[in-house]
Design an enzyme around this catalytic site. Structure first.
Site: not given
Ligand code: PGA
Length: 266
Positions: A104, A176, A182
């Site tokens: 991640h 991502e 976030g």
């Molecule tokens: P988010 O996070 O949905 O809060 O943007 C996604 C993640 O970090 O896996």
């Protein structure tokens, strides 16, 4: 354009990050269980609570027959050793964990996880019979420089080089974009599709088209109930990895329902 095969079941994953102690986790997963419909359209759901919650969540899920797979957020690549603070793949496997996030962006950026560690960890996770969800994605600066594809190619190559095609076919990749995590900013469905298609093409270059067609690629970054169906309408987007909106059972259940409605159409 890829045609989703039967193996590409949609996967909706909730990454709880460092939120919810084990009591809050029990409440959340119990509430989720009450909200999930009976026809989930053949999709799979995983929740990834903090390590200290795993046993509690596993107990509730098993006891109540909640159709949710148990996930972890991270692990070490070694089975055991003098690695203070770390948790090993066999420890997770013993608890019934089936899916583990690997690489991640928060692990890479905040804890210095390297490409080599990502490559070793995903292999260790598979050795212990679990499915890695390997995260890749570009920064805002890389996006501004139109270097997204180069970044994805570099991360995909480093993670999966020399992986046997059958191993590759069995794992999950999460695209991502770091600028979307976030922040409330979501990639457009077209951008998510372009990035996921690029990842799949790179996977095909590494392990062949057949293996690449079997890999599920999730999109993650500010996924909400309102944008889930559109993201999942893209042919190379096979699921969503959800952070903030997975912490609340009602919003995560709404995302699952949006995905289930897309799953019924696939
Ligand atoms: P988010 O996070 O949905 O809060 O943007 C996604 C993640 O970090 O896996």
């Amino acid at each position: 354009m890829a045609t989703p095969g039967p193996a590409r079941r949609l996967l909706v994953s909730g990454n709880w990050k460092m939120y919810h102690d084990h009591l809050a986790a029990i409440r959340t997963v119990s509430d989720l269980g009450l909200r999930l419909g009976t026809d989930l359209g053949g999709i799979e759901i995983s929740v990834h609570p903090p390590f200290t919650d795993l046993r509690s969540v596993q107990t509730v899920v098993e006891d109540r027959g909640i159709p949710v797979l148990l996930g972890a957020q991270h692990c070490h690549s070694e089975d055991k050793g003098a690695f203070t603070g770390e948790v090993s793949p066999p420890m997770l496997a013993r608890l019934g964990v089936s899916h583990v996030l690997v690489g991640h962006s928060e692990r890479r950026q905040l804890f210095g996880q390297t490409d080599d560690q990502v490559a070793a960890t995903l292999r260790a996770v598979q050795r212990h019979g679990m499915t890695p969800i390997v995260c890749v994605g570009e920064t805002e600066a890389e996006r501004a420089e139109e270097a997204t594809e180069d970044r994805l190619t570099a991360q995909v190559t480093a993670a999966f080089r020399k992986l046997a095609p059958e191993r590759l076919a069995a794992l999950v990749v999460a695209y991502e974009p770091i600028w979307a995590i976030g922040t409330g900013l979501t990639a457009t469905a077209e951008d998510a599709q372009a990035a996921c298609a690029h990842i799949r093409a790179e996977l095909a270059g590494l392990a062949g088209a057949e293996a690449a067609e079997a890999v599920r690629i999730q999109y993650g970054g500010s996924v909400k109930p309102e944008n889930t169906a559109e993201l999942l309408s893209q042919p190379d987007v096979d699921g969503v990895l959800v952070g903030g909106a997975s912490l609340d059972a009602a919003s995560f259940a709404a995302i699952v329902e949006a995905a289930a409605s897309m799953g019924r159409r696939r």
